[in-house]
Write a protein that holds these residues in place. Structure first.
Motif, PDB file in Angstrom:
ATOM      1  N   ASP A  53     -11.496  10.639 -11.378  1.00  0.00           N
ATOM      2  CA  ASP A  53     -10.597   9.622 -10.844  1.00  0.00           C
ATOM      3  C   ASP A  53      -9.203  10.172 -10.536  1.00  0.00           C
ATOM      4  O   ASP A  53      -8.523   9.682  -9.635  1.00  0.00           O
ATOM      5  CB  ASP A  53     -10.483   8.467 -11.854  1.00  0.00           C
ATOM      6  CG  ASP A  53      -9.909   7.233 -11.201  1.00  0.00           C
ATOM      7  OD1 ASP A  53     -10.339   6.921 -10.063  1.00  0.00           O
ATOM      8  OD2 ASP A  53      -9.031   6.597 -11.798  1.00  0.00           O
ATOM      9  N   ALA A  77      -3.758   6.307   0.203  1.00  0.00           N
ATOM     10  CA  ALA A  77      -2.656   5.437  -0.207  1.00  0.00           C
ATOM     11  C   ALA A  77      -2.793   4.908  -1.642  1.00  0.00           C
ATOM     12  O   ALA A  77      -1.815   4.901  -2.402  1.00  0.00           O
ATOM     13  CB  ALA A  77      -2.549   4.267   0.776  1.00  0.00           C
ATOM     14  N   LYS A  78      -3.994   4.460  -2.037  1.00  0.00           N
ATOM     15  CA  LYS A  78      -4.148   3.859  -3.362  1.00  0.00           C
ATOM     16  C   LYS A  78      -3.821   4.849  -4.470  1.00  0.00           C
ATOM     17  O   LYS A  78      -3.088   4.553  -5.414  1.00  0.00           O
ATOM     18  CB  LYS A  78      -5.575   3.331  -3.538  1.00  0.00           C
ATOM     19  CG  LYS A  78      -5.846   2.035  -2.789  1.00  0.00           C
ATOM     20  CD  LYS A  78      -7.245   1.535  -3.106  1.00  0.00           C
ATOM     21  CE  LYS A  78      -7.536   0.240  -2.350  1.00  0.00           C
ATOM     22  NZ  LYS A  78      -8.914  -0.236  -2.579  1.00  0.00           N
ATOM     23  N   LYS A  79      -4.359   6.044  -4.351  1.00  0.00           N
ATOM     24  CA  LYS A  79      -4.118   7.046  -5.398  1.00  0.00           C
ATOM     25  C   LYS A  79      -2.665   7.527  -5.350  1.00  0.00           C
ATOM     26  O   LYS A  79      -2.072   7.837  -6.389  1.00  0.00           O
ATOM     27  CB  LYS A  79      -5.080   8.216  -5.246  1.00  0.00           C
ATOM     28  CG  LYS A  79      -6.506   7.890  -5.696  1.00  0.00           C
ATOM     29  CD  LYS A  79      -7.370   9.142  -5.733  1.00  0.00           C
ATOM     30  CE  LYS A  79      -8.745   8.859  -6.301  1.00  0.00           C
ATOM     31  NZ  LYS A  79      -9.602  10.067  -6.327  1.00  0.00           N
ATOM     32  N   ALA A 137      -0.119   5.700  -4.597  1.00  0.00           N
ATOM     33  CA  ALA A 137       0.696   4.670  -5.255  1.00  0.00           C
ATOM     34  C   ALA A 137       0.655   4.850  -6.766  1.00  0.00           C
ATOM     35  O   ALA A 137       1.667   4.695  -7.458  1.00  0.00           O
ATOM     36  CB  ALA A 137       0.184   3.291  -4.853  1.00  0.00           C
ATOM     37  N   ARG A 138      -0.531   5.172  -7.286  1.00  0.00           N
ATOM     38  CA  ARG A 138      -0.672   5.387  -8.729  1.00  0.00           C
ATOM     39  C   ARG A 138       0.178   6.559  -9.209  1.00  0.00           C
ATOM     40  O   ARG A 138       0.683   6.570 -10.328  1.00  0.00           O
ATOM     41  CB  ARG A 138      -2.138   5.662  -9.057  1.00  0.00           C
ATOM     42  CG  ARG A 138      -2.824   4.477  -9.758  1.00  0.00           C
ATOM     43  CD  ARG A 138      -4.184   4.921 -10.232  1.00  0.00           C
ATOM     44  NE  ARG A 138      -5.168   4.841  -9.167  1.00  0.00           N
ATOM     45  CZ  ARG A 138      -6.341   5.440  -9.194  1.00  0.00           C
ATOM     46  NH1 ARG A 138      -6.669   6.182 -10.224  1.00  0.00           N
ATOM     47  NH2 ARG A 138      -7.187   5.285  -8.210  1.00  0.00           N
ATOM     48  N   ASP A 160      -3.986   5.307   4.674  1.00  0.00           N
ATOM     49  CA  ASP A 160      -5.336   4.772   4.435  1.00  0.00           C
ATOM     50  C   ASP A 160      -6.361   5.481   5.311  1.00  0.00           C
ATOM     51  O   ASP A 160      -7.564   5.189   5.217  1.00  0.00           O
ATOM     52  CB  ASP A 160      -5.369   3.275   4.759  1.00  0.00           C
ATOM     53  CG  ASP A 160      -4.623   2.457   3.709  1.00  0.00           C
ATOM     54  OD1 ASP A 160      -4.722   2.806   2.517  1.00  0.00           O
ATOM     55  OD2 ASP A 160      -3.942   1.484   4.088  1.00  0.00           O
ATOM     56  N   GLU A 166     -10.668   8.017   0.031  1.00  0.00           N
ATOM     57  CA  GLU A 166      -9.909   8.045  -1.222  1.00  0.00           C
ATOM     58  C   GLU A 166     -10.309   9.198  -2.140  1.00  0.00           C
ATOM     59  O   GLU A 166      -9.592   9.509  -3.101  1.00  0.00           O
ATOM     60  CB  GLU A 166     -10.086   6.730  -1.967  1.00  0.00           C
ATOM     61  CG  GLU A 166     -11.519   6.444  -2.408  1.00  0.00           C
ATOM     62  CD  GLU A 166     -11.609   5.129  -3.144  1.00  0.00           C
ATOM     63  OE1 GLU A 166     -10.661   4.355  -3.062  1.00  0.00           O
ATOM     64  OE2 GLU A 166     -12.653   4.893  -3.792  1.00  0.00           O
TER      65      GLU A 166
END
Length: 739
Positions: free
Chosen positions: A611, A649-651, A653-654, A681, A685
């Motif tokens: 992850d 983008a999602k990772k 942001a984390r 995006d 991912e």
């Protein structure tokens, strides 16, 4: 550190003055008016050449006024580019006048990699190389000499290896790029695919590519053909984890989970068979193993493929329908640089099978038959000490042709040759010549590359720049750029076979020579008596066979074979023949089975990133070729001297990373230099993407060094495709660190 400040506008102004129209990818064709003006300009010297800013060899006309080359144009008649040049082609002028070029022979004085050299005469440097090479041969045998080479002059060094009698030549274009493609195609159709990229794209109604970023990787002729086909209405289907420039122009972009391409292909095969979308007549007449194939892919439904690939089942079905609607005027391209996941030969086998189901072999809009010139290419020197002529039989170090039975001996396996040198098995290799290639930028792991070179008694590089490989060399020979050289006439195959001509646009600016002259001098200094023809003699032999004068080539740069019959044998009603064990297209490969591999491609799930990890993907920018052009200020200006890492983008942001932040890529104890984050995006991912050719360690290429960035070669995986023996680079997992 070098100043790299130069605005995009500044670049365009410079280019307008010096290279004409570099603000757009292509230049305009030379007009009749400009030809007439040129004839009246007594100070203008016009010469013909082929571009070597990459390896496609586009025809180039060079303009020199009062001793300075100021403009390059594409040759209108050259089938590679028909009058166009890309940005790299135009920027050849910058390479010619680049202050960082090698200017004299150098001999190392400090430790390897320390960057301490002294200038030497050719006589001194060649004597040094000849003495050390002869000493190594006396102690370890002829096989102790190795060669890794890429470019027009590689044939000169291949001649040297043949004269010496060593088999240990490796051309990285096979093991580090297209090897698995050539073997996968050979197993299916009985012939390699070849670098001609024989898709009849201009006449196609539907084109599909898997990770072949055809509109950005820029082989000018191939890009022209694809865009011409699209202009006529061809659909473009593109599969890539990243929204590349090709994806942006596609009718369907399948954002695939990296490492699952084969699952998508098997899902397509399943659907095409069960929906009866395949060309029944072609399969019945020309294919073997259809029933076995149908049984083998029975469980690989589009719904199964969706779970593996993240590509919706309906999209998979739609892709199949588009291809079938266009068939046989459609093609699924097998791509280039098939050095990804280690199952790349089977990956290409599956693409070959998909094409066979469409029945597009030797048809307009599918694949055309490659033609060749009706001449025998003369050798520049007589070889006396070859294995073929009864010399000593020497086993190859890399296992090409033995452990990796299908890997061609004349191309070798660079990855395995390097390992063999490191391990000293099956015998010591103590001398290496590197021509036009930079090992550090395509062999995984810098430290291991250093250890390999440290095993050598002599490392010799011939190049235009003091690259990382040159930095670790004992002797460096500066090669004249292609604009300063005369080379033997090139004989080219393809849809429109032709010969091409190279003459100097200017005298060498520095104390440099070409590879053919250098090799002749080394061979003679080593004591070999082989006769070398002059380049003019070789050219005359070719011209005599063609029945044309040199004036034809001086005028046009190329001579194209005047007749083109037989490029679509199936469409012309001729029976097709395939050089396979069954004499047919092998959906079920008998050869694969005999070698102990799956006769029909099967999908095995690859290891996936955790992850907090990303799969490292890398590739070309349209502005650069491999790691050869990152010191070119004109090209760096086109991407504003910035190197971007694409981050999902999602990772991001984390991790608290935003576009514009400086980041580093981390793999174990390795940490890259800085890149600029591009948070989007438009990438799967699981992955990040970086452009190839950066993260340099040689300060003798000041601009390239100043660019920072990450070296994919130092971070990628070092796997092997068990069938082809080629490398597998995309199995590396990395982390991102905000600076």
């Amino acid at each position: 550190m070098a100043s790299i400040k130069m605005s995009r506008r500044g670049f365009l102004n410079t280019a307008a003055i010096s290279a004409a129209a570099m603000s757009v990818p292509f230049t305009l064709k030379r007009s009749a008016a400009s030809d007439n003006n040129a004839k009246e300009d007594k100070k203008l010297h016009i010469s013909q050449n082929w571009c070597e800013m990459c390896f496609w060899g586009c025809g180039v006309t060079a303009y020199n006024r009062e001793g300075r080359v100021f403009k390059l144009e594409g040759q209108p008649k050259c089938p590679k580019n028909y009058g166009k040049l890309c940005a790299r082609g135009n920027s050849g002028i910058y390479q010619l006048y680049d202050p960082d070029r090698l200017k004299k022979p150098l001999i190392r004085t400090g430790k390897r990699g320390e960057g301490k050299f002294r200038e030497a005469t050719y006589e001194e440097a060649i004597s040094y190389v000849a003495d050390k090479t002869n000493k190594a041969i006396k102690e370890y045998g002829k096989g102790t000499v190795s060669l890794i080479a890429h470019g027009s002059g590689e044939h000169a060094f291949i001649n040297l290896m043949s004269i010496i009698g060593s088999p240990n030549t490796a051309i990285p274009a096979y093991s580090q790029c297209t090897g698995s493609r050539e073997i996968g195609w050979f197993l299916t159709y009985g012939r390699p695919y070849t670098g001609n990229e024989p898709i009849d794209a201009a006449n196609s109604k539907c084109l599909m590519f898997f990770g072949r970023n055809v509109l950005e990787a820029v082989m000018v002729g191939e890009t022209q053909r694809v865009t011409e086909g699209m202009a006529k209405g061809a659909k473009l289907i593109y599969v890539d984890p990243r929204y590349s420039k090709t994806a942006a122009k596609a009718d369907i972009w399948a954002k695939i989970k990296p490492g699952t391409d084969l699952a998508l292909m098997l899902g397509m095969i399943n659907y095409i068979i069960n929906a009866k979308l395949y060309n029944i007549d072609f399969v019945d007449k020309y294919c073997s193993g259809f029933d076995e194939l149908k049984q083998s892919v029975k469980k690989n439904t589009p719904e199964w493929a969706e779970k593996e690939t993240n590509v919706p089942a309906e999209t998979i079905k739609n892709i199949c329908q588009e291809l079938s609607n266009a068939a046989p005027s459609c093609a699924i391209g097998p791509g280039r640089r098939l050095t990804r996941y280690g199952d790349d030969t089977q990956h290409v086998r599956a693409i070959g099978i998909l094409n066979a189901l469409m029945g597009n072999w030797y048809t307009p809009g599918g694949f055309y038959k490659i033609s060749k010139m009706d001449i025998v290419t003369p050798h520049i020197c007589e070889i006396e000490h070859t294995e073929v002529k009864g010399g000593e039989k020497i086993e190859r170090v890399d296992g090409a042709g033995s452990e990796y039975r299908l890997a061609p001996k004349n191309l070798g396996l660079e990855n395995k040759l390097m390992k063999g040198i490191l391990q000293g098995e099956p015998y010591p290799v103590k001398v290496m010549f590197a021509y036009g290639t930079n090992l550090f930028q395509h062999y995984p792991d810098y430290e291991e590359c250093k250890q390999i070179i440290d095993k050598l008694d002599l490392m010799v590089t011939c190049d235009v720049y003091l690259t990382e490989t040159a930095l670790y060399s004992d002797v460096i020979f500066p090669e004249s750029t292609y604009l300063e050289r005369k080379d033997p006439i090139g004989v080219m195959t393809g849809k429109y076979p032709y010969v091409k001509y190279r003459e100097p646009a200017t005298a060498p600016l520095y104390n440099t020579i070409g590879a053919y002259e250098l090799v002749e001098k080394i061979a003679k200094k080593m004591g070999y008596k082989n006769h070398f023809k002059t380049i003019d003699d070789v050219n005359k032999e070719i011209l005599d066979q063609l029945g044309i004068s040199i004036d034809v080539l001086k005028k046009d740069g190329v001579y194209v074979k005047p007749t083109f019959e037989g490029i679509y044998p199936q469409a012309e009603g001729k029976d097709l023949k395939f050089n396979t064990p069954s004499g047919k297209v092998e959906l079920y490969s008998v050869f694969c089975e005999k070698l102990g591999f799956d006769p029909i491609p099967k999908y095995t799930r690859h290891k996936m990133p955790k992850d907090d990890e990303f799969r490292l993907l890398f590739g070309r920018q349209s502005y650069h070729t491999h790691a050869r052009t990152q010191n070119n200020r004109w090209l760096l200006a086109l991407h504003d001297f910035e190197i971007k890492a694409w981050i999902p983008a999602k990772k991001a942001a984390r991790l608290g990373i935003m576009t514009g932040n400086k980041v580093r890529i981390v793999k174990g104890d390795k940490k890259s230099r800085e890149l600029t984050a591009y948070v989007t995006d438009e990438i799967h991912e699981d992955a990040i993407f970086i452009p190839h050719g950066y993260g340099r360690i040689t300060k003798f290429m000041e601009l390239a060094y100043a660019m920072d960035g990450a070296s994919d070669a130092n971070l990628c995986s070092n796997g092997t495709d068990p069938i082809s023996g080629a490398s597998a680079f995309h199995q590396a997992f990395v982390k991102i660190e905000k600076v």
